[in-house]
Motif scaffolding. Structure first.
Motif, PDB file in Angstrom:
ATOM      1  N   PRO A   1       1.274   2.526  -5.144  1.00  0.00           N
ATOM      2  CA  PRO A   1       2.396   1.503  -3.864  1.00  0.00           C
ATOM      3  C   PRO A   1       3.492   1.635  -4.585  1.00  0.00           C
ATOM      4  CG  PRO A   1       1.167   0.345  -4.850  1.00  0.00           C
ATOM      5  CD  PRO A   1       0.289   1.752  -5.781  1.00  0.00           C
TER       6      PRO A   1
ATOM      7  N   SER B   1       0.852  -1.017  -0.180  1.00  0.00           N
ATOM      8  CA  SER B   1      -0.460  -0.110  -0.306  1.00  0.00           C
ATOM      9  C   SER B   1       0.821   1.484   0.134  1.00  0.00           C
ATOM     10  CB  SER B   1      -0.915   0.204   1.305  1.00  0.00           C
ATOM     11  OG  SER B   1      -0.232   0.634   2.321  1.00  0.00           O
ATOM     12  N   ARG B   2       0.045   2.424  -0.289  1.00  0.00           N
ATOM     13  CA  ARG B   2       0.522   3.747  -0.534  1.00  0.00           C
ATOM     14  C   ARG B   2       1.047   4.102   1.388  1.00  0.00           C
ATOM     15  NH1 ARG B   2      -2.731   7.708  -3.185  1.00  0.00           N
ATOM     16  NH2 ARG B   2      -1.437   9.053  -2.529  1.00  0.00           N
ATOM     17  N   GLU B   3       0.280   3.785   2.193  1.00  0.00           N
ATOM     18  CA  GLU B   3       0.429   3.988   3.271  1.00  0.00           C
ATOM     19  C   GLU B   3       2.209   3.543   4.045  1.00  0.00           C
ATOM     20  OE1 GLU B   3       1.377   5.812   6.928  1.00  0.00           O
ATOM     21  OE2 GLU B   3      -0.613   5.975   5.442  1.00  0.00           O
TER      22      GLU B   3
END
Length: 482
Positions: A450, A398-400
């Motif tokens: 991501p 994920s980008r997080e």
């Protein structure tokens, strides 16, 4: 009713997978938003003119025509290029036409399944963040207006122009073509099936050089690779150069829209964009006697820092993206600006990167020094020290995960990495760990997907590998505990 497209401007324009994120509806919507934004900044009652060009990608001509048709329906005059062109050629034409801006259909170096739009300002340079923010705001306004983005009547636009002649004239003023013509260099060019095909080759043949060109036909699939002039994609070019009997030889490669340069030396060895940037800076100062600010992005070699200091030049470091370099070019006297991906712009030209102009300037450098490219690279290293570099892109869940890695490294940086001592932490764009030996490791999450981008520079390739391996382990650890 069709689904509204998702549109966001990244490092240089809006890009997406053709027929997925990048659609005719989206192109028409962005064209409307660009037209409204430029007209709002234009004196009332005067006609607004926009230059439109396209590269060699699948459907690029039709996307460009669709943008021109929409703008024509909104009382914005357009000039569409007669054929595919590199982005810097369209950019150079904008001030010649006295246009208020430009729109280029291209996804540059991205994979063949992508296409995109780049916006250029009246001076030919990349649109600053302030302008793309306005365009995005207009896109949102149109999406929120009933019927505001779909089903708009259009007026076919038919005004076309050939931007090549004024561009060729500009290059002849910028570069010593006669000196290059006397060099007797044998040049092999790989435009990677992109929009630069035939242009540099034609110029060089016109001054008497022996030139051959590979991958110089229309192939929207780009031979199955991304049209980015990196060493791993230039094996055929390297082999061609290596097999030539002449001693004075060089390979030149351009990305899909011709604004980036790659080079192969006389031994078939890839010369990095960092080395090209440094050689051109050295040439402009030492041989041309020029001065001005040197501009580089955060992920670019410290060779530029050392050369600028040795010549007493001011140095400005920007976030990653040539649009930030262009902003500096517009506000102060500059000499050269460049980025790690091979985009370089020089004084006396447009505030834009230009792979063809950079290639000709590199040939001027070789012709002046009367030395092979590989020899010049070794002399450069003797002056500023060895600088090895590599970039690694990691797909994340994920980008997080990427943002979390940046936060953790920035808040609690390591004191050392496998014996490599960290001297300072810089956070201009991502997190950069700078070592006591001058080497560095940059960790920068992508803002749109991501992907975690890892950059490293050090005196040896072994040290570069160790830094990247540590960053990869660190990233894997965070994903494993997320």
């Amino acid at each position: 009713m069709p689904t509204p497209p998702r549109i966001r401007f990244g490092t240089d324009g809006w890009r997406g997978v053709i027929a997925g994120d990048f659609t005719f509806e989206g192109v028409r919507l962005v064209a409307r938003a660009v037209a409204a934004t430029l007209r709002a900044a234009h004196p009332e009652g005067e006609r607004c003119l926009v230059a439109i060009g396209h590269d060699t990608r699948f459907l690029s001509r039709r996307f460009a025509q669709a943008a021109a048709d929409v703008m024509g329906a909104l009382d914005v005059d357009t000039c569409l290029t007669t054929s595919h062109v590199p982005t810097p050629i369209l950019a150079c034409a904008i001030p010649v036409l006295k246009a208020q801006g430009g729109l280029m259909v291209t996804a540059s170096h991205n994979p063949p399944s992508y296409n995109g739009l780049k916006v250029r300002t009246a001076d030919g340079g990349a649109a600053p963040v302030s302008l793309t923010d306005q365009i995005e705001a207009e896109v949102r306004r149109l999406l929120n207006s009933p019927g505001g983005w779909a089903g708009r009547a259009m007026a076919p636009a038919d005004a076309t122009f050939d931007p090549l002649p004024p561009y060729q004239a500009r290059l002849r003023d910028l570069v010593d073509m006669e000196r290059i013509g006397r060099s007797r260099l044998h040049v092999v060019i790989d435009p990677m099936y992109g929009a630069a095909q035939g242009i540099a080759a034609g110029l060089l043949r016109g001054i008497g050089l022996q030139v051959e060109e590979i991958h110089a036909e229309l192939n929207p699939w780009f031979g199955g690779v991304s049209p980015e002039p990196l060493g791993g994609s230039l094996g055929e070019l390297a082999e061609r150069v290596r097999g030539l009997q002449e001693s004075r030889k060089i390979g030149l490669a351009f990305d899909g829209d011709g604004d980036r340069l790659g080079a192969i030396d006389e031994t078939g060895t890839f010369v990095t964009p960092h080395q090209i940037f440094a050689l051109l800076l050295q040439h402009l100062v030492a041989r041309r006697g020029l001065t001005g600010t040197a501009i580089k992005t955060f992920s670019t070699t410290t060779m530029i820092d050392r050369l600028a200091a040795s010549h007493g030049l001011p140095l400005t470091v920007t976030p990653i993206g040539f649009k930030y370099i262009a902003e500096v070019m517009r506000r102060e006297p500059f000499l050269i600006g460049g980025e790690e991906s091979g985009g370089i712009g020089v004084a006396g030209h447009i505030p834009e990167r230009d792979g063809i102009a950079s290639a000709l300037l590199l040939l001027e450098c070789l012709a002046t020094e009367e030395k092979p490219l590989g020899v010049m690279v070794r002399e450069l290293e003797a002056k500023v020290g060895p600088h090895c570099y590599r970039r690694l892109d990691l797909r994340l869940a994920s980008r997080e995960d990427g943002r979390e890695l940046g936060r953790r490294v920035g808040s609690d940086p390591p004191a050392s990495i496998d014996g490599w001592r960290v001297k300072e932490v810089q956070t201009l764009d991502g997190v950069k760990l700078v070592g006591t030996d001058g080497g560095w490791l940059l960790i920068r999450p992508s803002g749109t997907e991501p992907v975690l981008r890892l950059y490293a520079e050090a005196p040896t390739q072994d040290q570069v590998s160790r830094l990247l391996d540590w960053a990869k382990r660190y990233a894997d650890g965070i994903q494993g505990t997320g």
